[in-house]
Design an enzyme around this catalytic site. Structure first.
Site, short mmCIF file in Angstrom:
data_model
loop_
_atom_site.label_atom_id
_atom_site.label_comp_id
_atom_site.label_asym_id
_atom_site.label_seq_id
_atom_site.Cartn_x
_atom_site.Cartn_y
_atom_site.Cartn_z
N MET A 107 0.84 -1.20 0.00
CA MET A 107 0.00 0.00 0.00
C MET A 107 0.87 1.25 0.00
SD MET A 107 -2.86 -1.04 2.81
CE MET A 107 -1.66 -1.87 3.86
N GLY A 136 1.62 4.11 5.03
CA GLY A 136 2.44 3.24 4.21
C GLY A 136 2.69 1.88 4.84
N SER A 137 2.48 0.80 4.11
CA SER A 137 2.57 -0.52 4.74
C SER A 137 2.36 -1.63 3.72
CB SER A 137 1.51 -0.62 5.83
OG SER A 137 0.28 -0.14 5.35
N ARG A 138 2.21 -2.85 4.27
CA ARG A 138 2.03 -4.03 3.44
C ARG A 138 1.22 -5.06 4.23
NH1 ARG A 138 7.35 -7.62 1.77
NH2 ARG A 138 6.45 -9.67 2.15
#
Length: 223
Positions: free
Chosen positions: A97, A185-187
């Site tokens: 993301m 922000g991430s996954r």
């Protein structure tokens, strides 16, 4: 509609941006600088609002499908050795993301939560190979009616400093419902049984609670 995790930040940002605009109006003599400060304040507020947006999504609630838990881009599809819970070979689908994506996490399948853990850790960039095991993250396992147990992980990225996870053990959950939030922000990794039929593609853009990323093997055979 905005996510509840952003309400405090949105309010603080609104107040600060409003104060900045008022101060600029009364104390900045140069018109270009005054307008520039006020435009910058509005842009910051818009960015915060878009980050915490929470579009209403109605999932089809199909027991034969695993839906993407977040909006973003598929960056990894690979077989892995899952070491935390299953301790066997699984298929991992990773969705990255960016800051402009919706950051709401949604349950990828209906079922019962059998495992939910928070792990403090590093803040490597979300696409780093070791981010799944070394970054700040949460691990959630859902026992589903047809896939058996599946797992998903919220993983903090280089900018993220707080993961929100609503999943509680022994709780019944519905596919597509809000399961948490990751800030800035991430996954998210989805870990599935080896016999799952993966329908996602590398670099595919997916939508949480909307895009099917895997199905049961027999579904592909029937088509």
């Amino acid at each position: 509609m905005f996510h509840r995790e952003g309400q405090r930040i949105i309010l603080i940002t609104f107040v600060l941006c409003a104060l900045l605009a008022v101060v600029a109006e009364h104390h900045v003599v140069s018109a270009p600088w005054r307008i520039g400060v006020q435009v910058a304040a509005i842009v910051v507020l818009i960015l915060i609002l878009q980050f915490f947006r929470n579009p209403r999504r109605i999932a089809p609630k199909n027991f034969d499908e695993i839906l993407a838990p977040v909006d973003g881009k598929v960056v990894v599809i690979e077989e892995i050795e899952e070491k935390e819970y299953f301790r066997d070979r699984r298929i991992q689908i990773s969705i990255f993301m960016s800051p402009i994506n919706v950051h709401v996490t949604r349950y990828p399948a209906s079922g019962v939560i059998t495992y939910s853990r928070y792990h403090p850790g590093k803040y490597l960039v979300a696409w780093h190979p070791k981010s799944s095991e070394e970054n700040e993250r949460t691990t959630v396992v859902i026992r589903t009616p047809k896939f058996g147990e599946i797992m998903y992980r919220q993983i903090a990225g280089a900018m993220a400093r707080r993961i929100v996870n609503y999943a509680e053990e022994d709780e019944s959950v519905q596919q597509g419902e809000d399961s948490g939030f990751i800030k800035f922000g991430s996954r998210v990794d989805v870990i599935l049984p080896l016999n799952s039929t993966i329908t996602a593609r590398l670099q595919q853009k997916v939508r949480g609670a909307q895009t099917c990323i895997a199905t049961l093997p027999q579904q592909r055979d029937d088509e």
